[in-house]
Design a protein around this motif. Sequence first.
Motif, short mmCIF file in Angstrom:
data_model
loop_
_atom_site.label_atom_id
_atom_site.label_comp_id
_atom_site.label_asym_id
_atom_site.label_seq_id
_atom_site.Cartn_x
_atom_site.Cartn_y
_atom_site.Cartn_z
N THR A 285 -53.85 55.71 64.52
CA THR A 285 -52.86 55.72 63.45
C THR A 285 -53.32 56.65 62.33
O THR A 285 -54.38 57.29 62.42
CB THR A 285 -52.69 54.31 62.87
N GLY A 286 -52.56 56.68 61.25
CA GLY A 286 -52.93 57.51 60.12
C GLY A 286 -54.20 57.06 59.42
O GLY A 286 -54.90 57.87 58.81
N THR B 83 -58.17 60.02 63.38
CA THR B 83 -56.91 59.57 62.80
C THR B 83 -55.79 60.49 63.28
O THR B 83 -56.03 61.53 63.90
CB THR B 83 -56.94 59.58 61.26
N LYS B 84 -54.57 60.12 62.96
CA LYS B 84 -53.39 60.87 63.39
C LYS B 84 -53.38 62.31 62.86
O LYS B 84 -52.82 63.20 63.49
CB LYS B 84 -52.14 60.14 62.90
N GLY B 85 -54.03 62.54 61.72
CA GLY B 85 -54.00 63.88 61.14
C GLY B 85 -55.36 64.48 60.88
O GLY B 85 -55.46 65.48 60.17
N THR C 295 -47.20 55.07 65.84
CA THR C 295 -46.68 55.75 64.66
C THR C 295 -47.79 55.90 63.61
O THR C 295 -48.80 55.20 63.65
CB THR C 295 -45.51 54.99 64.04
N TYR C 296 -47.57 56.80 62.69
CA TYR C 296 -48.57 57.06 61.65
C TYR C 296 -48.89 55.81 60.84
O TYR C 296 -50.05 55.54 60.50
CB TYR C 296 -48.04 58.16 60.71
N TRP D 112 -44.00 63.76 65.35
CA TRP D 112 -45.32 63.86 64.69
C TRP D 112 -45.19 63.97 63.17
O TRP D 112 -44.68 64.96 62.66
CB TRP D 112 -46.04 65.07 65.27
N SER E 200 -47.85 59.51 54.62
CA SER E 200 -47.44 58.13 54.37
C SER E 200 -46.02 58.10 53.84
O SER E 200 -45.62 58.94 53.03
CB SER E 200 -48.38 57.48 53.35
N THR F 46 -47.66 63.20 59.51
CA THR F 46 -49.00 62.92 59.00
C THR F 46 -48.96 62.63 57.49
O THR F 46 -49.87 62.97 56.75
CB THR F 46 -49.96 64.09 59.26
#
Length: 619
Positions: A413-414, A350-352, A455-456, A524, A528, A526
């Motif tokens: 994505t996130g 995931t993004k983070g 994007t997240y 960047w 919502s 991370t």
Amino acid sequence: MGTSQSREGLEVSDSDSDYEAEEEQEHYEDAQTNTVSKPQLDDIDAKLKALKLKYGNSQTTPLPVNAVKLYLHIGGNAPNAKWILSDKHTSYAFLKNDDDEDKNDDETDSFYVLKVGSKVRARVSTEMQLKMFGDQRRVDFVSNGVWALKFPTDEAYRKFITEFQDCIFENVYNLEATEENKVKIYGKDFIGWVKPEAADDSMWEDADDFSSEKAKTPVRDRDNLMEEFEEAANGGVHSLSLGALDNSFLVNDTGVHVYRNFERGIHGKGVAVKFNSGSGKFSNLGEHTPNKALLMRAETNMMLMSPMNEGKPHGSKLHQLDIETGKIVSEWKFEKDGVDVMMRDITNDTKGSQLDPSESTFLGLDDNRLCQWDMRERKGMVQSLAMANSPVLHWTQGHQFSRGTNFQCFATTGDGSIVVGSLDGKIRLYSKTSMRQAKTAFPGLGSPITHVDVTYDGKWVLGTTDTYLVLICTLFTDKDGKTKTGFSGRMGNRIPAPRLLKLTPLDSHLAGANNKFHGGHFSWVTESGKQERHLVATVGKFSVIWDFQQVKNSAHECYRNQQGLKSCYCYKIVLKDESIVESRFMHDKFAVSDSPEAPLVVATPMKVSSFSLSGKRHG
């Protein structure tokens, strides 16, 4: 070196009068290095028109077919650069090179070229970086210099644009640019990509709440790019890995160098893990420096992948670096059903997820594979890495696709949805629950996707090609009236047209003929509910920054009088004195209160620099 604002083309006059010989027109091939005064092009036409009025004109000479005025830009980006009149009476033609008397001996395939008199001959492609000025009936482009064509009427201007776009289509797909063939290539659901004027742009506006105040302020002139730090990077830098916690990392020929994260950028700690030291396991890295570094487990571990062959990105194994001890603790093999496999790229789930201390899985991509790897044994027990002898990564899920997908790059994505870019220009969206079939597949625009980001929240995808960036909105409204992204379902036939991010012809020329866009990234986040604010990509010695909200705004002045897909040319440039390896924004947590964005980190082979978007330097 410092920063530079993008230079917009100078305005051309609307005069249709014949030209008198007023400028000396010699030595054009070296003109871009000259230093001369810089009047606007409309001044040239105005003076010539005044001459015609002064001396009279008893006869009106009819214009030749496809008549244009040809200008040449000289002086590069110097303050005294200018446009000069190159040909006052000329015409253009789109020709198949088979029928072109100037065909080069090495041209074996058939394609369209643009000829303007005897001074311009260029293959019709995105490499020309053609830019439209509809209100001036003018186009600028690159062909061994920067040129401008001025058309006598709106009809002539629109005719040229239509012919140019049709020739690009035929050069790319080897099909005549008919409506039927365009639908064949793009698909009936992507009619907005064929006819952008018929596309539903509402999702671009609905995705963000554009107030009238925001629409009136498309450029943040007050946000100057200020260089905060610059220091030597010990040479041979190959990649940049930014951390969201304490440290970031540069991989160069000698090892992994540690940098400390600050609110103004990154600073070297004087700590490095050398490839030729330690337990001796660094010798297993092979002859080639790792080309991919992936942070994991709360950024305490780094996965390093080296290419098997020079010039090829693929690798068959990974080395796991324990950052806290500075040692390679394991060498992992990519293997499925007892057979070694190759990977082109790896990325976090995931993004983070690099911030997760328990993270044990990551994603892998090859030309025809998309999969997830697990660093634990099948029974779920974590291997004893210090004692393991080349442990095998467990293939947990994924799919071996039939030939022809030609995957190049991917990102997450996130929530773990996956976007994949391909050699044919297609961009595919996969949900976090299935890697076997894409939920949405966006058609290519004729250029391979070399890098992709998302994007997240998964609402926006950014694809990088050699000559432009393509920004895609993934939002759609389902049959129940709910807004979703293309990662979660089929988007139907009301798919928004993409937008392109390009350099002006002048900046493209200054970047160099052999320099290509690479590494397009969103800033960047991370978390919502937070929205990325900028986009950045690298070309040659330029790091190019776009304001994300400005690009999304349909009322932005760049989009006025354009024909075809909307293209944005408003950006800021960071100029370095050597080619840039990578440009990335730091994590959003490092954005200070008086700055619109976290610092930008720019790595060249010899240096690493940090830039603040704040209008003032911190004390």
